[in-house]
Design a protein around this motif. Structure first.
Motif, PDB file in Angstrom:
ATOM      1  N   ASP A   1       0.820  -1.217   0.000  1.00  0.00           N
ATOM      2  CA  ASP A   1       0.000   0.000   0.000  1.00  0.00           C
ATOM      3  C   ASP A   1       0.856   1.270   0.000  1.00  0.00           C
ATOM      4  OD1 ASP A   1       1.101  -0.206   2.457  1.00  0.00           O
ATOM      5  OD2 ASP A   1      -0.782  -0.271   3.590  1.00  0.00           O
ATOM      6  N   SER A   2       2.124   1.145  -0.403  1.00  0.00           N
ATOM      7  CA  SER A   2       2.993   2.325  -0.450  1.00  0.00           C
ATOM      8  C   SER A   2       4.036   2.083  -1.537  1.00  0.00           C
ATOM      9  CB  SER A   2       3.702   2.510   0.897  1.00  0.00           C
ATOM     10  OG  SER A   2       4.588   1.415   1.109  1.00  0.00           O
ATOM     11  N   PRO A   3       4.676   3.143  -2.038  1.00  0.00           N
ATOM     12  CA  PRO A   3       5.723   2.941  -3.043  1.00  0.00           C
ATOM     13  C   PRO A   3       6.832   2.031  -2.510  1.00  0.00           C
ATOM     14  CG  PRO A   3       5.196   5.282  -2.826  1.00  0.00           C
ATOM     15  CD  PRO A   3       4.429   4.571  -1.761  1.00  0.00           C
ATOM     16  N   GLU A   4       7.114   2.139  -1.206  1.00  0.00           N
ATOM     17  CA  GLU A   4       8.184   1.331  -0.615  1.00  0.00           C
ATOM     18  C   GLU A   4       7.801  -0.154  -0.613  1.00  0.00           C
ATOM     19  OE1 GLU A   4       7.073   4.240   0.665  1.00  0.00           O
ATOM     20  OE2 GLU A   4       8.866   5.424   0.220  1.00  0.00           O
ATOM     21  N   ALA A   5       6.536  -0.428  -0.277  1.00  0.00           N
ATOM     22  CA  ALA A   5       6.092  -1.835  -0.283  1.00  0.00           C
ATOM     23  C   ALA A   5       6.097  -2.382  -1.707  1.00  0.00           C
ATOM     24  CB  ALA A   5       4.706  -1.946   0.350  1.00  0.00           C
ATOM     25  N   GLU A   6       5.804  -1.495  -2.682  1.00  0.00           N
ATOM     26  CA  GLU A   6       5.855  -1.949  -4.088  1.00  0.00           C
ATOM     27  C   GLU A   6       7.280  -2.323  -4.485  1.00  0.00           C
ATOM     28  OE1 GLU A   6       3.976   0.886  -6.714  1.00  0.00           O
ATOM     29  OE2 GLU A   6       2.115   0.703  -5.557  1.00  0.00           O
ATOM     30  N   ILE A   7       8.238  -1.530  -3.992  1.00  0.00           N
ATOM     31  CA  ILE A   7       9.653  -1.822  -4.298  1.00  0.00           C
ATOM     32  C   ILE A   7      10.041  -3.161  -3.671  1.00  0.00           C
ATOM     33  CG2 ILE A   7      12.026  -1.090  -3.757  1.00  0.00           C
ATOM     34  CD1 ILE A   7      10.895   1.848  -4.038  1.00  0.00           C
ATOM     35  N   LEU A   8       9.664  -3.346  -2.410  1.00  0.00           N
ATOM     36  CA  LEU A   8       9.994  -4.604  -1.732  1.00  0.00           C
ATOM     37  C   LEU A   8       9.383  -5.785  -2.484  1.00  0.00           C
ATOM     38  CD1 LEU A   8      11.296  -6.041   0.643  1.00  0.00           C
ATOM     39  CD2 LEU A   8       9.244  -5.588   2.006  1.00  0.00           C
ATOM     40  N   SER A   9       8.144  -5.615  -2.898  1.00  0.00           N
ATOM     41  CA  SER A   9       7.465  -6.683  -3.622  1.00  0.00           C
ATOM     42  C   SER A   9       8.195  -6.987  -4.941  1.00  0.00           C
ATOM     43  CB  SER A   9       6.026  -6.221  -3.874  1.00  0.00           C
ATOM     44  OG  SER A   9       5.414  -7.029  -4.798  1.00  0.00           O
ATOM     45  N   GLU A  10       8.636  -5.931  -5.613  1.00  0.00           N
ATOM     46  CA  GLU A  10       9.340  -6.122  -6.901  1.00  0.00           C
ATOM     47  C   GLU A  10      10.661  -6.877  -6.697  1.00  0.00           C
ATOM     48  OE1 GLU A  10      10.468  -2.493  -8.899  1.00  0.00           O
ATOM     49  OE2 GLU A  10      11.215  -3.600 -10.647  1.00  0.00           O
ATOM     50  N   VAL A  11      11.421  -6.462  -5.664  1.00  0.00           N
ATOM     51  CA  VAL A  11      12.736  -7.098  -5.460  1.00  0.00           C
ATOM     52  C   VAL A  11      12.558  -8.563  -5.041  1.00  0.00           C
ATOM     53  CG1 VAL A  11      14.950  -6.970  -4.265  1.00  0.00           C
ATOM     54  CG2 VAL A  11      13.762  -4.869  -4.860  1.00  0.00           C
ATOM     55  N   ILE A  12      11.571  -8.825  -4.196  1.00  0.00           N
ATOM     56  CA  ILE A  12      11.322 -10.220  -3.794  1.00  0.00           C
ATOM     57  C   ILE A  12      10.908 -11.048  -5.016  1.00  0.00           C
ATOM     58  CG2 ILE A  12       9.790 -11.712  -2.419  1.00  0.00           C
ATOM     59  CD1 ILE A  12       9.798  -9.518  -0.266  1.00  0.00           C
ATOM     60  N   SER A  13      10.059 -10.460  -5.862  1.00  0.00           N
ATOM     61  CA  SER A  13       9.626 -11.190  -7.068  1.00  0.00           C
ATOM     62  C   SER A  13      10.821 -11.517  -7.961  1.00  0.00           C
ATOM     63  CB  SER A  13       8.632 -10.372  -7.897  1.00  0.00           C
ATOM     64  OG  SER A  13       7.537 -10.043  -7.113  1.00  0.00           O
TER      65      SER A  13
END
Ligand code: AMP
Ligand code: MG
Length: 330
Positions: free
Chosen positions: A88-100
């Protein structure tokens, strides 16, 4: 109407022309410091400014606050402790992208790279200064939690499924790409980004002159190189046993772990260097190829377009994947 379109086109064109930079001077702008648990430097050649270099350096701290497994304020720390977070935040999107991305390279390397290695990295605790060999039963307990298939990601949520994530093999590569994108947006199209040995070359060093990058001779000073490469617009990332290790008695233990055994990989390699345009790929693969061992690793590197690998074995012999020798400095 046509006139408006012409004016609009001219404005867009002038933005591009003014945004670009023709290297008119020999000025260098450099920012350096400690970040990401290592020494970091960013050097701009001819184009840009000290402010752009400093801002680029600050990006390291921004991403560290998202991706660090040890910083108790980081988003990854929260994810590991709570087992899930909402995207729900740009930071969580980044984390999700790197984990993916980490999971994608986990699949590509058949689990040699496994970002759920955290229980083992914490147990071994390389780099802490007071390392010792963990008890076999503790290694077995930690091993049971290592499986990137446990992690589930949707548009809305990241769920660890009881695993714990360590992005140490991936994050610097990703951050390097983000710094590169920022520099290019700012018109700094000739730069060298060094994130503790993860190198990203932006453009050429000078018009037509590639960057010259050394591969460190294992266990020696960074200035002692075993091979020298000439590259433009490429990233070069090395995973080496000498980066973090300790000795106990006659035995040597280093930080690149085999997710099948829970112990450091013992496959005759001292380092693997990966060259490609994408520094995230380089980082994931340098670790993954190391774990795979030379034979499997060479096959995988040869099957990937635009990916080149250089291996140093324990006798300091150097081996190359297909066409990797093209980068050797003449
Ligand atoms: P690198 O220096 O990029 O090779 O990454 C090494 C770091 O990644 C280690 O310090 C650990 O935090 C983590 N790591 C070690 N072994 C593995 C592995 N097999 N898969 C994923 N991460 C690992
Ligand atoms: Mg890596």
């Amino acid at each position: 109407m046509k006139k408006n379109l012409l004016i609009f086109t001219l404005i867009i064109l002038s933005i591009f022309i003014l945004g670009g930079c023709t290297k008119q001077d020999n000025e260098q702008y450099r920012a350096e410091g400690s970040s990401l648990n290592t020494y970091v430097s960013i050097t701009l050649y001819g184009c840009g400014s000290s402010e752009i270099a400093e801002n680029a350096l600050k990006l390291c701290d921004y991403y560290e606050k998202i991706l660090s497994r040890t910083d108790s304020d980081s988003l990854l720390y929260k994810l590991n402790n709570e087992g899930h977070i909402y995207v729900d935040s740009p930071e969580a999107e980044i984390l999700s992208e790197v984990i993916s991305i980490g999971i994608e390279y986990g699949k590509l390397t058949n689990g040699a790279l496994d970002i759920t290695i955290e229980p083992l990295s914490s147990l071994w605790n390389f780099g802490s200064g007071n390392e010792s060999v963990p008890k076999p039963e503790d290694i077995n307990v930690a091993l049971k939690k290592v499986d990137y298939n446990s992690v589930e990601i949707t548009d809305k949520e990241i769920m660890t499924g009881g695993a714990r994530i360590d992005l140490g093999a991936v994050a610097k590569g990703y951050i390097g790409m983000k710094i590169r994108d920022y520099l290019l947006e700012q018109g700094a199209d000739s730069a060298l980004i060094n994130l503790g040995g993860n190198i990203i070359c932006v453009g050429n060093k000078a018009e037509g002159t590639p960057f010259r990058i050394g591969i460190q001779r294992p266990f020696e000073d960074t200035s002692d190189v075993i091979a020298s490469l000439s590259v433009s617009d490429m990233s070069i990332v090395t995973s080496g046993v000498y980066e973090r290790y300790f000795r106990e008695g006659d035995d040597f233990y280093h930080h690149i772990l085999n997710p099948d055994t829970g112990y450091p990989c013992d496959n005759g390699l001292l380092s693997v260097t990966v060259i490609s345009e994408d520094s995230t790929a380089c980082d994931c693969l340098s670790t993954g190829l190391f774990v795979l061992g030379m034979e499997e690793a060479r096959k995988l590197a040869d099957s990937l377009a635009g990916v080149y690998a250089i291996f140093v074995d324990e006798d300091y012999n150097i081996y190359y994947s297909e066409n990797a020798e093209q980068f050797l400095s003449k």
